[in-house]
Design a protein around this motif. Structure first.
Motif, PDB file in Angstrom:
ATOM      1  N   CYS A   2     -41.619 -35.525  38.094  1.00 37.76           N
ATOM      2  CA  CYS A   2     -42.208 -34.138  38.661  1.00 37.76           C
ATOM      3  C   CYS A   2     -41.050 -33.449  39.661  1.00 37.76           C
ATOM      4  CB  CYS A   2     -43.624 -34.508  39.670  1.00 37.76           C
ATOM      5  SG  CYS A   2     -43.060 -36.324  40.355  1.00 37.76           S
ATOM      6  N   ARG A  74     -46.394 -31.993  41.323  1.00 41.38           N
ATOM      7  CA  ARG A  74     -46.958 -33.238  41.589  1.00 41.38           C
ATOM      8  C   ARG A  74     -47.286 -33.913  40.116  1.00 41.38           C
ATOM      9  NH1 ARG A  74     -52.631 -35.454  43.299  1.00 41.38           N
ATOM     10  NH2 ARG A  74     -52.034 -37.701  43.851  1.00 41.38           N
ATOM     11  N   TRP A  75     -47.014 -35.254  40.072  1.00 41.41           N
ATOM     12  CA  TRP A  75     -47.783 -35.955  38.677  1.00 41.41           C
ATOM     13  C   TRP A  75     -48.329 -36.933  39.387  1.00 41.41           C
ATOM     14  CZ3 TRP A  75     -46.074 -34.950  33.334  1.00 41.41           C
ATOM     15  CH2 TRP A  75     -47.050 -35.719  32.558  1.00 41.41           C
ATOM     16  N   THR A  77     -49.895 -39.992  41.071  1.00 39.96           N
ATOM     17  CA  THR A  77     -50.211 -41.557  40.788  1.00 39.96           C
ATOM     18  C   THR A  77     -51.049 -42.096  41.665  1.00 39.96           C
ATOM     19  OG1 THR A  77     -48.672 -42.139  42.526  1.00 39.96           O
ATOM     20  CG2 THR A  77     -47.716 -41.814  40.460  1.00 39.96           C
ATOM     21  N   HIS A  78     -51.540 -41.578  42.772  1.00 36.51           N
ATOM     22  CA  HIS A  78     -52.532 -42.121  43.699  1.00 36.51           C
ATOM     23  C   HIS A  78     -53.395 -40.936  44.161  1.00 36.51           C
ATOM     24  CE1 HIS A  78     -49.435 -45.325  43.734  1.00 36.51           C
ATOM     25  NE2 HIS A  78     -50.394 -46.030  44.218  1.00 36.51           N
ATOM     26  N   HIS A  87     -48.902 -31.939  47.051  1.00 37.61           N
ATOM     27  CA  HIS A  87     -48.006 -31.689  48.284  1.00 37.61           C
ATOM     28  C   HIS A  87     -47.653 -30.437  48.661  1.00 37.61           C
ATOM     29  CE1 HIS A  87     -46.515 -36.099  47.107  1.00 37.61           C
ATOM     30  NE2 HIS A  87     -47.623 -35.864  46.573  1.00 37.61           N
ATOM     31  N   ASN A 101     -41.525 -37.481  45.574  1.00 37.48           N
ATOM     32  CA  ASN A 101     -41.709 -37.867  44.036  1.00 37.48           C
ATOM     33  C   ASN A 101     -41.710 -39.361  44.194  1.00 37.48           C
ATOM     34  OD1 ASN A 101     -39.688 -35.273  42.503  1.00 37.48           O
ATOM     35  ND2 ASN A 101     -41.617 -35.302  43.187  1.00 37.48           N
ATOM     36  N   GLY A 102     -42.502 -39.952  43.690  1.00 37.25           N
ATOM     37  CA  GLY A 102     -42.085 -41.709  43.629  1.00 37.25           C
ATOM     38  C   GLY A 102     -43.421 -42.241  44.085  1.00 37.25           C
ATOM     39  N   ASP A 126     -50.608 -42.011  48.344  1.00 34.54           N
ATOM     40  CA  ASP A 126     -49.690 -42.662  48.614  1.00 34.54           C
ATOM     41  C   ASP A 126     -48.616 -42.149  50.067  1.00 34.54           C
ATOM     42  OD1 ASP A 126     -48.817 -41.606  46.626  1.00 34.54           O
ATOM     43  OD2 ASP A 126     -47.236 -43.315  46.417  1.00 34.54           O
TER      44      ASP A 126
HETATM   45  N1  GLU Z   1     -47.337 -40.707  44.599  1.00 33.05           N
HETATM   46  C1  GLU Z   1     -47.332 -39.639  45.045  1.00 33.05           C
HETATM   47  C2  GLU Z   1     -48.822 -38.926  44.614  1.00 33.05           C
HETATM   48  O1  GLU Z   1     -49.440 -39.304  43.844  1.00 33.05           O
HETATM   49  C3  GLU Z   1     -46.152 -38.676  44.351  1.00 33.05           C
HETATM   50  C4  GLU Z   1     -46.479 -38.433  42.933  1.00 33.05           C
HETATM   51  C5  GLU Z   1     -45.202 -37.492  42.303  1.00 33.05           C
HETATM   52  O2  GLU Z   1     -44.427 -38.151  42.065  1.00 33.05           O
HETATM   53  O3  GLU Z   1     -45.320 -36.461  41.881  1.00 33.05           O
HETATM   54  O4  GLU Z   1     -49.191 -38.080  45.231  1.00 33.05           O
END
Ligand code: GLU
Length: 310
Positions: A2, A74-75, A77-78, A87, A101-102, A126
């Motif tokens: 992302c 954003r992609w 993950t949580h 975000h 990111n991460g 997260d």
């Molecule tokens: N882990 C974060 C989330 O799920 C960031 C995902 C991302 O890298 O966009 O919001």
């Protein structure tokens, strides 16, 4: 993957940030957001879906006074890909906003610790734990952002590229990275941070690739890099990039497919980064503890459209 972009300079920030996010769209995303400081307040605007949804929200706002800010695609993950989880995320005072990111592998531990201290969480991500932890770090380090970031990052397990703005330092953007990429764009009276060069390529070709464990601070007229653990200043010389936007998106490869094939070792390493044991002797998959050793392991990406077997 992302996208992240941070800007400080002489141009109106939000349209430039949106343009930068558009040039990072090829990385994939499910929602987007921006944060900027204007009229003495920190503003965060977010929307699920494509960037056009965020454009629509921003169209009704006057963003013309902000010459710095951050943006994120954003992609998830949580937490679901909705507006609440998009975000940038804020601390409880609303004085700082952070895009990430991460994956924060130890977010449950951090969340429990912070909730125990009375912090109320408002998202399922997260990432939110980082915003509250950094706010705590700022309180404990008398508002010194470099010290607070160093203190915060020492407690984080996992991967991150971060972009951060705070009300107390308008015109300043901070970044940091571990395992996720972050580059600095050095312009004339303007500076950028981004997860990939195309985000700022129309404005500058002078680039610094941050190493893992580094913090960066930019404002319109200066940029600096520090070692996150020691806070020793790191002296770096920008490199001149000759690629055009398309070539930069493909990192010099002829096709995206070729790029993605060659990226596989790094992507797998980044994804497993938070699960490698410190001695580098193996991969810790806590969820499999107590189960028989599997004969074959399938690694499925989030939003899987395929899978790889190892
Ligand atoms: N882990 C974060 C989330 O799920 C960031 C995902 C991302 O890298 O966009 O919001």
């Amino acid at each position: 993957m992302c996208g992240i972009i941070g800007y400080s300079g002489h141009r109106v920030a939000v349209p430039l940030i949106m343009e930068g996010l558009r040039r990072l769209e090829y990385r994939g995303y499910d929602s987007a957001g921006v944060a900027y400081i204007q009229d003495g307040a920190l503003h965060v605007v977010r929307a699920p879906g494509k960037l056009i949804e965020l454009d629509t929200k921003l169209a009704s706002l006057n963003v013309g006074g902000a010459l710095s800010g951050i943006g994120h695609t954003r992609w998830a993950t949580h937490g679901l890909p909705n507006e609440k989880n998009a975000h940038p995320h804020r601390d409880t005072t609303g004085h700082l906003a952070l895009a990430h990111n991460g994956i924060v592998e130890n977010f449950q531990t951090l969340r429990c610790m912070l909730q125990g201290e009375g912090v109320t969480f408002s998202t399922d991500t997260d990432t939110e734990s980082l915003a509250h932890l950094l706010a705590k770090g700022l309180r404990e380090h008398e508002g010194d952002m470099l010290k607070a970031l160093s203190w915060t990052l020492a407690q984080v397990e996992g991967s991150y590229a971060l972009a951060i703005v705070r009300l107390e330092e308008p015109g300043v953007v901070y970044g940091a990275r571990r395992h996720s990429p972050l580059v600095v764009g050095v312009g004339e009276g303007e500076h950028f941070i981004a997860s990939d060069i195309p985000a700022f390529l129309p404005y500058t070709r002078n680039v610094v690739f941050l190493d893992a464990g580094e913090i960066v601070r930019i404002d319109a007229h200066s940029w600096g890099v520090w070692d996150a653990a020691t806070l020793a200043q790191v002296h770096r010389t920008p490199q001149r990039i000759s690629w055009d936007v398309q070539a930069a998106q493909k990192s010099g490869y002829k096709h995206f497919m070729l790029k993605e094939i060659f990226e596989q070792p790094r992507v797998v390493a980044d994804c497993l980064a938070g699960r490698l044991d410190p001695a580098g002797q193996g991969v810790c998959l806590e969820e499999l503890a107590g189960m028989p050793v599997p004969k074959r392991l399938h690694i499925l990406p989030c939003r899987a459209v395929g899978h790889a077997s190892v």
